[in-house]
Design a protein around this motif. Structure first.
Motif, PDB file in Angstrom:
ATOM      1  N   SER A   1      29.112  22.401   6.355  1.00  0.00           N
ATOM      2  CA  SER A   1      27.742  22.881   6.149  1.00  0.00           C
ATOM      3  C   SER A   1      26.994  22.016   5.142  1.00  0.00           C
ATOM      4  N   PHE A   2      27.676  21.588   4.084  1.00  0.00           N
ATOM      5  CA  PHE A   2      27.031  20.717   3.088  1.00  0.00           C
ATOM      6  C   PHE A   2      26.482  19.449   3.743  1.00  0.00           C
ATOM      7  N   TYR A   3      27.326  18.770   4.513  1.00  0.00           N
ATOM      8  CA  TYR A   3      26.929  17.490   5.096  1.00  0.00           C
ATOM      9  C   TYR A   3      25.764  17.661   6.069  1.00  0.00           C
ATOM     10  N   PHE A   4      25.796  18.746   6.839  1.00  0.00           N
ATOM     11  CA  PHE A   4      24.716  18.967   7.798  1.00  0.00           C
ATOM     12  C   PHE A   4      23.411  19.280   7.058  1.00  0.00           C
ATOM     13  N   TYR A   5      23.503  20.107   6.044  1.00  0.00           N
ATOM     14  CA  TYR A   5      22.309  20.442   5.258  1.00  0.00           C
ATOM     15  C   TYR A   5      21.725  19.193   4.600  1.00  0.00           C
ATOM     16  N   ARG A   6      22.593  18.345   4.070  1.00  0.00           N
ATOM     17  CA  ARG A   6      22.112  17.114   3.443  1.00  0.00           C
ATOM     18  C   ARG A   6      21.376  16.239   4.453  1.00  0.00           C
ATOM     19  N   SER A   7      21.921  16.131   5.677  1.00  0.00           N
ATOM     20  CA  SER A   7      21.247  15.338   6.706  1.00  0.00           C
ATOM     21  C   SER A   7      19.912  15.956   7.104  1.00  0.00           C
ATOM     22  N   LEU A   8      19.863  17.270   7.192  1.00  0.00           N
ATOM     23  CA  LEU A   8      18.602  17.945   7.507  1.00  0.00           C
ATOM     24  C   LEU A   8      17.559  17.646   6.434  1.00  0.00           C
ATOM     25  N   ARG A   9      17.961  17.728   5.182  1.00  0.00           N
ATOM     26  CA  ARG A   9      17.036  17.450   4.070  1.00  0.00           C
ATOM     27  C   ARG A   9      16.548  16.004   4.113  1.00  0.00           C
ATOM     28  N   GLN A  10      17.462  15.087   4.399  1.00  0.00           N
ATOM     29  CA  GLN A  10      17.093  13.673   4.432  1.00  0.00           C
ATOM     30  C   GLN A  10      16.058  13.381   5.509  1.00  0.00           C
ATOM     31  N   HIS A  11      16.060  14.196   6.572  1.00  0.00           N
ATOM     32  CA  HIS A  11      15.124  13.975   7.675  1.00  0.00           C
ATOM     33  C   HIS A  11      13.970  14.977   7.656  1.00  0.00           C
ATOM     34  N   HIS A  12      13.822  15.671   6.534  1.00  0.00           N
ATOM     35  CA  HIS A  12      12.687  16.579   6.298  1.00  0.00           C
ATOM     36  C   HIS A  12      12.614  17.702   7.336  1.00  0.00           C
ATOM     37  N   VAL A  13      13.781  18.177   7.755  1.00  0.00           N
ATOM     38  CA  VAL A  13      13.861  19.322   8.661  1.00  0.00           C
ATOM     39  C   VAL A  13      13.931  20.588   7.811  1.00  0.00           C
ATOM     40  N   VAL A  14      13.154  21.600   8.176  1.00  0.00           N
ATOM     41  CA  VAL A  14      13.188  22.869   7.461  1.00  0.00           C
ATOM     42  C   VAL A  14      14.593  23.455   7.547  1.00  0.00           C
ATOM     43  N   ALA A  15      15.187  23.761   6.408  1.00  0.00           N
ATOM     44  CA  ALA A  15      16.572  24.219   6.403  1.00  0.00           C
ATOM     45  C   ALA A  15      16.846  25.061   5.176  1.00  0.00           C
ATOM     46  N   ALA A  16      17.850  25.927   5.303  1.00  0.00           N
ATOM     47  CA  ALA A  16      18.327  26.722   4.176  1.00  0.00           C
ATOM     48  C   ALA A  16      19.836  26.854   4.301  1.00  0.00           C
ATOM     49  N   ILE A  17      20.488  27.032   3.155  1.00  0.00           N
ATOM     50  CA  ILE A  17      21.937  27.174   3.147  1.00  0.00           C
ATOM     51  C   ILE A  17      22.310  28.234   2.122  1.00  0.00           C
ATOM     52  N   HIS A  18      23.300  29.057   2.473  1.00  0.00           N
ATOM     53  CA  HIS A  18      23.829  30.043   1.524  1.00  0.00           C
ATOM     54  C   HIS A  18      25.347  29.941   1.532  1.00  0.00           C
ATOM     55  N   ILE A  19      25.924  29.763   0.344  1.00  0.00           N
ATOM     56  CA  ILE A  19      27.371  29.641   0.206  1.00  0.00           C
ATOM     57  C   ILE A  19      27.884  30.815  -0.615  1.00  0.00           C
ATOM     58  N   TYR A  20      28.829  31.540  -0.061  1.00  0.00           N
ATOM     59  CA  TYR A  20      29.464  32.635  -0.799  1.00  0.00           C
ATOM     60  C   TYR A  20      30.685  32.104  -1.542  1.00  0.00           C
ATOM     61  N   ALA A  21      30.870  32.564  -2.760  1.00  0.00           N
ATOM     62  CA  ALA A  21      32.015  32.119  -3.550  1.00  0.00           C
ATOM     63  C   ALA A  21      33.328  32.592  -2.937  1.00  0.00           C
ATOM     64  N   LYS A  22      33.318  33.784  -2.369  1.00  0.00           N
ATOM     65  CA  LYS A  22      34.520  34.364  -1.770  1.00  0.00           C
ATOM     66  C   LYS A  22      34.224  34.776  -0.330  1.00  0.00           C
ATOM     67  N   GLY A  23      35.268  34.759   0.471  1.00  0.00           N
ATOM     68  CA  GLY A  23      35.105  35.164   1.864  1.00  0.00           C
ATOM     69  C   GLY A  23      35.824  34.188   2.774  1.00  0.00           C
ATOM     70  N   GLU A  24      36.818  34.666   3.478  1.00  0.00           N
ATOM     71  CA  GLU A  24      37.612  33.786   4.327  1.00  0.00           C
ATOM     72  C   GLU A  24      36.832  33.385   5.567  1.00  0.00           C
ATOM     73  N   HIS A  25      37.411  32.499   6.367  1.00  0.00           N
ATOM     74  CA  HIS A  25      36.745  32.030   7.582  1.00  0.00           C
ATOM     75  C   HIS A  25      36.462  33.202   8.512  1.00  0.00           C
TER      76      HIS A  25
END
Length: 308
Positions: free
Chosen positions: A259-283
């Motif tokens: 998710s980090f890498y995809f979000y970074r690419s979205l930001r680099q290409h000025h695509v509207v994006a949001a990300i939320h990371i939970y500290a805990k929680g399995e797959h």
């Protein structure tokens, strides 16, 4: 505009209504290709559905793709639709927890949902296993867009949602929408209008890629061209749809770096994006966070973009 907390309460109520309302919903299962499945070999249909104590139900060996249509109630339909791609590592489909349950929650919020039972890659049933699931999602997008008027959908508000490997499939449709793998004589747009990616597999590169999903889609010996093509973080451009990502920081199955890498690419290409990371929680968020918590974040983002 509702706060995330208020939306979470709404979602909790929606999920609580499932048992009482599911028989009253406008629900249909439709063949994805009425005129024959492309890229298919003549083979026995071995599809089976099995109960599972952890995730309710699993579908295996899917070879006849279908769409399960959950129309939003007419009195609250917003015109938005979401095509839901269950996860399962391209080996199985979690058709209830990551399919019909989510579809019903969308319905209660006025959003039409379409659960996609996409083909699971297998050389026994496919000429080219690598493109089978993508063909099915492209066909679903095409069908929903072409039948938008009939189903009270805005053809410019059709999104995709994917869980785990289903997130990889959704992201592939979003980054490769110009590559057409189905018959499309009407030149209908195959681009999703937005993406909701839930603990998604994004990359097939060795550093962060999910080996199981990669092997099931591409086989045991994928070449460099295939690995590059299906590593979606490498194919983001300005036309990639707006995207919401949610992941767990301690996911031991699909590393959060996807998710980090995809979000970074979205930001680099000025695509509207949001990300939320939970500290805990399995797959798969099987125990935490709660469904109303992470799903509420998705709905809040959709409201911010005027999609709800």
């Amino acid at each position: 505009m509702k706060t995330p907390g208020a939306i979470s309460k709404t979602i909790a109520v929606a999920f609580g209504w499932f048992a009482a309302i599911h028989l009253g919903l406008a629900q249909q299962r439709l063949p994805l290709y009425p005129d024959g499945v492309p890229n298919a070999k003549a083979a026995e249909n071995l599809e089976r559905n099995e109960p599972n104590a952890l995730v309710d139900s699993l579908a295996f060996d899917v070879s006849e793709p279908k769409m399960e249509l959950f129309l939003a109630p007419q009195d609250r339909a917003t015109g938005t639709a979401v095509i839901v791609c269950p996860g399962g590592g391209y080996h199985t489909l979690l058709t209830k927890r990551e399919g019909s349950d989510v579809a019903r929650a969308f319905n209660q919020l006025g959003v039409t949902a379409i659960v996609l039972r996409y083909r699971l890659p297998n050389d026994r049933i496919m000429v080219d296993r690598s493109i089978g699931p993508l063909q099915d999602l492209q066909q679903a997008i095409k069908t929903v867009r072409e039948r938008a008027g009939e189903w009270r959908i805005d053809p410019q508000r059709i999104g995709v949602m994917g869980f785990s490997a289903g997130g990889h499939l959704a992201a592939t449709a979003g980054t490769h929408h110009a590559d057409v793998y189905i018959a499309n004589p009407e030149h209908t747009s195959l681009r999703p209008d937005f993406m909701l990616l839930i603990n998604p597999v994004i990359s097939f590169m060795d550093s962060v890629g999910h080996v199981g999903s990669r092997g099931n889609l591409l086989g045991d010996r994928p070449n460099d061209k295939q690995l590059f093509y299906f590593s979606n973080e490498l194919h983001v451009d300005a036309s990639t749809p707006p995207t919401f990502l949610v992941h767990s920081g301690d996911d031991e199955v699909v590393p959060v770096e996807n998710s980090f890498y995809f979000y970074r690419s979205l930001r680099q290409h000025h695509v509207v994006a949001a990300i939320h990371i939970y500290a805990k929680g399995e797959h798969g968020f099987l125990t935490a966070p709660s469904v109303d918590e992470w799903f509420g974040r998705c709905i809040y983002w959709m409201e911010q973009l005027g999609l709800k």
